[in-house]
Design an enzyme around this catalytic site. Structure first.
Site, PDB file in Angstrom:
ATOM      1  N   HIS A 193       0.981  -1.144  -0.017  1.00  0.00           N
ATOM      2  CA  HIS A 193       0.010   0.100  -0.032  1.00  0.00           C
ATOM      3  C   HIS A 193       1.034   1.226   0.072  1.00  0.00           C
ATOM      4  CE1 HIS A 193      -3.679   2.231   1.274  1.00  0.00           C
ATOM      5  NE2 HIS A 193      -2.746   3.060   1.687  1.00  0.00           N
ATOM      6  N   GLU A 194       1.889   1.343   0.860  1.00  0.00           N
ATOM      7  CA  GLU A 194       2.507   2.480   0.921  1.00  0.00           C
ATOM      8  C   GLU A 194       3.706   2.448  -0.007  1.00  0.00           C
ATOM      9  OE1 GLU A 194       2.214   4.823   3.076  1.00  0.00           O
ATOM     10  OE2 GLU A 194       0.802   3.737   4.115  1.00  0.00           O
ATOM     11  N   HIS A 210       1.934   4.018  -3.209  1.00  0.00           N
ATOM     12  CA  HIS A 210       2.104   5.773  -2.959  1.00  0.00           C
ATOM     13  C   HIS A 210       3.373   6.448  -3.264  1.00  0.00           C
ATOM     14  CE1 HIS A 210      -2.119   6.112  -1.073  1.00  0.00           C
ATOM     15  NE2 HIS A 210      -1.622   5.375   0.101  1.00  0.00           N
TER      16      HIS A 210
END
Length: 232
Positions: free
Chosen positions: A26-27, A30
């Site tokens: 998820h990170e 980004h």
């Protein structure tokens, strides 16, 4: 005492890999999208890596194994470096939850693949069943945690990703007001979750509907996995 420790270690072994992949990817998503759109901040800080030590938040990690939901340290993004700051931040924000939704779909395929293999005579041995059962629980938990992270982060409340998408979509004045609200957004989320029935009335039924839709005939395995991991 020993039985309790054994049960904890068993649950930990099942949850660890899916949980780490869910929050780390998820990170990284980004940071990767931000880098592609002109902001190298995450890359220069060494955050475009699968090394969990660069991403994990101690409290957020513990929360996953206790409550079934958690978080990592946010990847830093400097919107001023983006080529089109407002528009590009929408894609940067969406990258995280969309990655989780993609992982949820992969988990469903893996879950269904295990069930399909179990019906064939070639791999219906006891040895395969002994291996497939924990893998099925892992896949079911991966579906659950990724779907939860994807849906929750799309809520239109800063500092969640959905809030940042909304900031990029709204006209200037409204976007500025919502952006100023971000420091208080996390407190609002905690109040909504722990002091209102928004979870039981909205988020929990939505999660159940999505899990049933995605898992289809394998949904009962998801129920069993969640009950095993969080039912005590």
């Amino acid at each position: 005492m020993g039985h309790g420790i054994d049960a904890f270690l068993l649950k930990l072994s099942v949850m660890l890999v899916p949980a780490l992949l869910a929050i780390i990817l998820h990170e990284v998503a980004h940071g990767y999208v931000a880098d592609r759109l002109g902001d190298p901040t995450a890359r220069l800080l060494g955050r475009l890596t699968l090394n969990p030590l660069r991403h994990l938040d101690p409290i957020g990690t513990i929360a996953i194994f206790v409550f079934g939901f958690g978080w990592a340290r946010p990847v830093p993004v400097n919107a001023k470096n983006l080529r089109h700051p407002r528009q590009d931040m929408i894609w940067v924000a969406l990258a995280g939850p969309l990655t989780n939704l993609a992982l949820a779909l992969i988990s469903v395929l893996f879950l269904r693949g295990i069930s399909l293999l179990e019906t064939t005579q070639l791999v219906s041995s006891q040895m395969f069943l002994d291996i497939s059962r924990p893998l099925r629980v892992m896949a079911a938990f991966s579906l659950y945690i990724n779907l939860l992270l994807g849906v929750f982060n799309l809520l239109p409340i800063p500092p969640l990703d959905g809030g940042r998408v909304l900031v990029g979509i709204l006209p200037g004045k409204q976007a500025l007001w919502l952006n100023r609200f971000e420091p208080f957004g996390f407190v609002l989320l905690l109040l909504l979750i722990f002091f209102t029935d928004v979870w039981s009335r909205l988020l929990s039924p939505l999660m159940t509907l999505l899990l049933q839709t995605l898992a289809g005939g394998e949904y009962h395995y998801v129920e069993k996995a969640i009950s095993f991991l969080f039912g005590g």
